[in-house]
Motif scaffolding. Structure first.
Motif, PDB file in Angstrom:
ATOM      1  N   TYR A 282      -2.144  -0.605 -11.744  1.00  0.00           N
ATOM      2  CA  TYR A 282      -3.089  -0.063 -10.650  1.00  0.00           C
ATOM      3  C   TYR A 282      -3.613   0.492  -9.623  1.00  0.00           C
ATOM      4  O   TYR A 282      -3.864   1.661 -10.338  1.00  0.00           O
ATOM      5  CB  TYR A 282      -1.285  -0.509  -9.235  1.00  0.00           C
TER       6      TYR A 282
ATOM      7  N   ALA B 121      -4.421   5.011   2.390  1.00  0.00           N
ATOM      8  CA  ALA B 121      -3.540   3.747   1.240  1.00  0.00           C
ATOM      9  C   ALA B 121      -3.854   2.555   2.106  1.00  0.00           C
ATOM     10  O   ALA B 121      -4.172   1.439   1.543  1.00  0.00           O
ATOM     11  CB  ALA B 121      -2.684   3.941   1.578  1.00  0.00           C
TER      12      ALA B 121
ATOM     13  N   TRP C 286      -2.803   2.795  -7.719  1.00  0.00           N
ATOM     14  CA  TRP C 286      -1.091   3.746  -7.044  1.00  0.00           C
ATOM     15  C   TRP C 286      -1.266   5.627  -8.388  1.00  0.00           C
ATOM     16  O   TRP C 286      -1.545   5.589  -8.763  1.00  0.00           O
ATOM     17  CB  TRP C 286      -0.781   2.614  -8.400  1.00  0.00           C
TER      18      TRP C 286
ATOM     19  N   TYR D  27       0.512  -0.925  -0.111  1.00  0.00           N
ATOM     20  CA  TYR D  27      -0.180   0.065  -0.499  1.00  0.00           C
ATOM     21  C   TYR D  27       0.638   1.240   0.300  1.00  0.00           C
ATOM     22  O   TYR D  27       0.316   2.733  -0.289  1.00  0.00           O
ATOM     23  CB  TYR D  27      -0.564   0.319   1.046  1.00  0.00           C
TER      24      TYR D  27
ATOM     25  N   ALA E 186      -1.691   3.499  -2.290  1.00  0.00           N
ATOM     26  CA  ALA E 186      -2.633   3.448  -2.888  1.00  0.00           C
ATOM     27  C   ALA E 186      -3.652   4.346  -3.348  1.00  0.00           C
ATOM     28  O   ALA E 186      -3.462   4.983  -2.071  1.00  0.00           O
ATOM     29  CB  ALA E 186      -3.189   2.212  -2.157  1.00  0.00           C
TER      30      ALA E 186
END
Length: 121
Positions: free
Chosen positions: A75, A97, A77, A35, A48
């Protein structure tokens, strides 16, 4: 300005977090899901973040936030320059996250929220 040690202090205070080195990056994970990751030069942090919201975040504050590496764009992200955030923002970004990857009941209990209805993880 935030440092890698500041990120580490916040992340390791979160339940079930483990620190690992992956490809010269310090990463924090719950189980197998990363994360937060700190760049090898410790100038930026990937974390994240909902894919559908990251373009708006980067567009709103391009001096602070930037898109992930092309290989990570699939992702949930986004990245931030550590020098551009303070301690409170670091805590908020890392905790949010972590919340994305932690079991819902664990996150709710840790953050002092009402637990989700039964049947959730």
């Amino acid at each position: 300005m935030t440092t890698a040690d500041d990120v580490r202090r916040v992340a390791l205070a979160l339940p079930r977090t483990e620190e690992r080195i992956v490809r010269d990056r310090v990463t924090f994970r719950v189980g197998r899901i990363v994360y937060v990751a700190i760049s090898p030069d410790e100038t930026s942090m990937g974390f994240a973040f909902p894919k559908e919201e990251r373009a708006a975040l980067v567009a709103a504050e391009p001096e602070r936030f930037h898109m992930p590496r092309p290989s990570d764009e699939r992702y949930n992200w986004v990245r931030v320059w550590l020098a551009a955030i303070d301690e409170a923002e670091t805590r908020e970004l890392v905790e949010e996250a972590w919340r994305m990857v932690a079991p819902k009941r664990l996150a709710a209990a840790h953050l002092g929220e009402r637990p989700p209805a039964s049947g959730s993880r």
